[in-house]
Scaffold this motif. Structure first.
Motif, PDB file in Angstrom:
ATOM      1  N   SER A 188       0.878  -1.457  -0.041  1.00 16.08           N
ATOM      2  CA  SER A 188      -0.088   0.050   0.060  1.00 16.08           C
ATOM      3  C   SER A 188       0.978   1.312   0.008  1.00 16.08           C
ATOM      4  N   GLY A 190      -0.059   5.285   0.778  1.00 15.06           N
ATOM      5  CA  GLY A 190      -0.974   6.219   1.089  1.00 15.06           C
ATOM      6  C   GLY A 190      -0.345   7.522   1.629  1.00 15.06           C
ATOM      7  N   TRP A 191      -1.246   8.612   1.839  1.00 17.80           N
ATOM      8  CA  TRP A 191      -0.837   9.926   1.803  1.00 17.80           C
ATOM      9  C   TRP A 191      -1.258  10.718   3.022  1.00 17.80           C
ATOM     10  N   GLN A 192      -0.380  11.745   3.308  1.00 18.46           N
ATOM     11  CA  GLN A 192      -0.646  12.433   4.682  1.00 18.46           C
ATOM     12  C   GLN A 192      -0.958  14.027   3.998  1.00 18.46           C
ATOM     13  N   PHE A 201       3.934  10.863   2.133  1.00 21.91           N
ATOM     14  CA  PHE A 201       3.365   9.521   1.850  1.00 21.91           C
ATOM     15  C   PHE A 201       3.917   8.387   2.766  1.00 21.91           C
TER      16      PHE A 201
END
Lengths: 216, 129
Positions: A188, A190-192, A201
């Motif tokens: 995976s 994901g991003w912040q 990320f």
């Protein structure tokens, strides 16, 4: 006792499709580390990744090593130990070499190869209700964070997440402390997106085998 | 203190004809402003933050835009000029994308002069070195 700063630490990731070059060893020593004899070591440098295949040594086959000392016709397989091996050189041995320059450098903010802590399995009986045996620990999870920028390594992480093909992440430690080799499948990305901060990320992967620290 | 890249780009914005208040650079310059209301800039202490293992650095700091006006005439005109200049600055973009003005504070009275009534606006920035 001393503590070494992480300044100078480098991280790379292999690509898909692989850009490795096959070499045929004509001999492999029984030693720690094992030393492979090749007709020609041109193009092999210290720090390159080497995956052994059909060598006849079960301690080597299917595993990833780092090239140590490279001479005109020999290369050390850092992380290997064939001392006491019952194997002998196979009929069609191959050492697949991925040069450091064919791997993508990653400018990560953090990297955390978290090995799963070993647990226990209860085997309690009326005679010994608290008896346990060690459970088999999984290899664990690799977590990497960084800041989003449209550069090669970020795109390679997105590709890795999409294709599900195992990658080798090599952490070169500073001050000649060697390498940490991590085999992982990136599961995976994901991003912040904080209101006041940078676009970041987090990439997470399942390690397919326990990471190893190898050094000369 | 702020690095040269930040100083040059901010001074450029303040000196531009589009800036609503005339700018005088007082950093090691002696000035005798002829404008009734004028601005200058004072630089703050900068901090470097390491972003990644490739040693990319982010400088974060603030600078103060000081707007000065005549003594004894209240604060409205100077405050209005300071707020207009702040809005103008916060709308500026570095074409190279390296320096970003992130936040501004409200104006505060800044009595560092016997000859002028001054207000100061702190503006925070990030500069990717």
């Amino acid at each position: 006792m001393s503590a070494t700063s992480t300044k100078g630490l480098m991280i790379t990731i292999t690509k898909n499709p692989s850009t490795s070059t096959p070499h045929t060893p004509t001999a492999i020593t029984k030693a720690s580390p094992a030393v492979a004899t090749l007709a020609d070591t041109t193009g092999i440098a210290a720090g390159d990744l080497i995956v052994a295949e059909a060598t006849g040594f079960p301690e080597l086959d299917g595993k990833t090593f780092v090239a140590g000392a490279v001479a005109a016709s020999t290369v050390e397989l850092l992380g290997s130990d064939t001392t006491g091996s019952a194997g002998s050189l196979g009929a069609t041995p191959i050492l697949n070499v991925t040069s450091a320059s064919a791997q993508t450098p990653m400018c990560l903010a953090t990297i955390d190869p978290a090995v799963e802590a070993p647990g226990t399995t209860s085997v309690g009986t009326f005679c010994d209700p608290s008896a346990t045996i060690p459970a088999v620990a999984q290899a664990g999870t690799l977590t990497m964070t960084g800041f989003v920028e449209l550069v090669e390594y970020y795109e390679e992480l997105l590709k890795a997440e999409a294709d599900g093909v195992e990658r080798v992440i090599t952490i070169t430690l500073p001050q000649n402390l060697g390498y940490i080799i991590v085999n992982a499948i990136i599961g995976s990305v994901g991003w912040q997106l904080p209101i006041d901060g940078a676009v970041g990320f987090t990439a997470t992967g399942a390690m397919t085998t326990k990471p190893r620290h190898v050094f000369p | 203190m702020s690095s040269l890249y930040v100083r040059d780009i901010v001074r450029g914005w303040l000196s531009d004809a589009a800036a609503p208040v005339k700018f005088y650079d007082t950093e090691n310059f002696e000035q005798k402003p002829s404008d009734e209301i004028w601005s200058t800039v004072e630089w703050g202490i900068g901090f470097n933050q390491k972003l990644n293992f490739c040693d990319d650095l982010m400088e974060t700091s603030e600078f103060n835009v000081v707007v000065s006006g005549p003594m004894g005439e209240g604060d409205s005109n100077v405050l209005a000029a300071a707020e207009s200049l702040t809005d103008y600055l916060m709308a500026q973009k570095d074409p190279a994308g390296k320096c970003l003005l992130t936040m501004n504070a409200a104006p505060e009275t800044f009595n560092s002069s016997l000859n002028y009534f001054c207000v100061s606006v702190a503006i925070e920035y990030e500069y990717q070195r």
